[in-house]
Scaffold this motif. Structure first.
Motif, PDB file in Angstrom:
ATOM      1  N   ALA A   1      22.543  36.270 -36.114  1.00 19.74           N
ATOM      2  CA  ALA A   1      21.115  35.512 -36.043  1.00 19.74           C
ATOM      3  C   ALA A   1      21.309  34.155 -35.276  1.00 19.74           C
ATOM      4  N   HIS A   2      22.436  33.443 -35.685  1.00 22.79           N
ATOM      5  CA  HIS A   2      22.525  31.837 -35.107  1.00 22.79           C
ATOM      6  C   HIS A   2      22.835  31.971 -33.515  1.00 22.79           C
ATOM      7  N   VAL A   3      23.214  33.193 -32.956  1.00 24.67           N
ATOM      8  CA  VAL A   3      23.704  33.323 -31.504  1.00 24.67           C
ATOM      9  C   VAL A   3      22.266  33.135 -30.898  1.00 24.67           C
TER      10      VAL A   3
ATOM     11  N   SER B   1      34.071  26.560 -36.583  1.00 20.28           N
ATOM     12  CA  SER B   1      32.639  26.137 -36.990  1.00 20.28           C
ATOM     13  C   SER B   1      31.668  26.856 -36.122  1.00 20.28           C
ATOM     14  N   CYS B   2      30.613  27.045 -36.755  1.00 21.65           N
ATOM     15  CA  CYS B   2      29.298  27.889 -36.203  1.00 21.65           C
ATOM     16  C   CYS B   2      28.706  26.651 -35.276  1.00 21.65           C
ATOM     17  N   ALA B   3      28.432  27.152 -34.053  1.00 20.16           N
ATOM     18  CA  ALA B   3      27.922  26.269 -33.110  1.00 20.16           C
ATOM     19  C   ALA B   3      26.636  25.883 -33.220  1.00 20.16           C
ATOM     20  N   HIS B   4      25.706  26.724 -34.196  1.00 19.25           N
ATOM     21  CA  HIS B   4      24.478  26.259 -34.778  1.00 19.25           C
ATOM     22  C   HIS B   4      24.182  25.472 -35.621  1.00 19.25           C
ATOM     23  N   CYS B   5      24.887  26.179 -36.820  1.00 18.45           N
ATOM     24  CA  CYS B   5      24.790  25.429 -38.140  1.00 18.45           C
ATOM     25  C   CYS B   5      26.010  24.621 -38.600  1.00 18.45           C
ATOM     26  N   GLY B   6      27.121  24.840 -38.197  1.00 15.04           N
ATOM     27  CA  GLY B   6      28.337  23.928 -38.602  1.00 15.04           C
ATOM     28  C   GLY B   6      29.260  24.729 -39.629  1.00 15.04           C
TER      29      GLY B   6
ATOM     30  N   TYR C   1      29.999  31.653 -33.364  1.00 14.74           N
ATOM     31  CA  TYR C   1      28.729  31.499 -34.486  1.00 14.74           C
ATOM     32  C   TYR C   1      29.216  32.308 -35.773  1.00 14.74           C
ATOM     33  N   CYS C   2      28.556  31.938 -36.859  1.00 11.42           N
ATOM     34  CA  CYS C   2      28.669  32.542 -37.892  1.00 11.42           C
ATOM     35  C   CYS C   2      28.182  33.798 -38.537  1.00 11.42           C
ATOM     36  N   CYS C   3      27.030  34.143 -37.532  1.00 14.56           N
ATOM     37  CA  CYS C   3      26.361  35.302 -37.726  1.00 14.56           C
ATOM     38  C   CYS C   3      25.403  35.577 -36.413  1.00 14.56           C
TER      39      CYS C   3
HETATM   40 ZN   LIG Z   1      25.719  29.550 -38.323  1.00 17.55          ZN
END
Ligand SMILES: [Zn+2]
Length: 89
Positions: free
Chosen positions: A82-84, A57-62, A78-80
């Protein structure tokens, strides 16, 4: 008479459309759990590890996504990109 043929043709089209939808949904369901289920049923072929991929799962958006698509930074997934750059909520 032509009106009857029109309605008959329309009914046939509707039946075929519904059939196609059902087959597509069934194929999707088979793909979703069929690989594991089929292998478990016949006891041969690919192992679950080969047929499915670990998720993270993405650490930012889940958002959950395959590990192979993860963008890793500071030990987190992270998923992308940008979320890093964005802080964890
Ligand atoms: Zn994300």
């Amino acid at each position: 008479m032509s009106r009857l043929l029109f309605w008959l043709a329309l009914a046939v089209l509707v039946v075929f459309a519904i059939r196609a939808k059902i087959q597509a949904a069934r194929a999707r369901a088979d793909r979703a759990n069929g690989a594991d289920g089929a292998n478990r049923a016949n006891g041969a072929g690919r192992t679950p590890l080969e047929s499915s991929e670990a998720m993270t799962s993405c650490a930012h958006c889940g958002l959950y996504f395959p590990v192979s698509e993860a963008v890793r930074a500071d030990g987190l997934d992270y998923c992308c990109p940008a979320h890093v750059r964005l802080p964890a909520p």
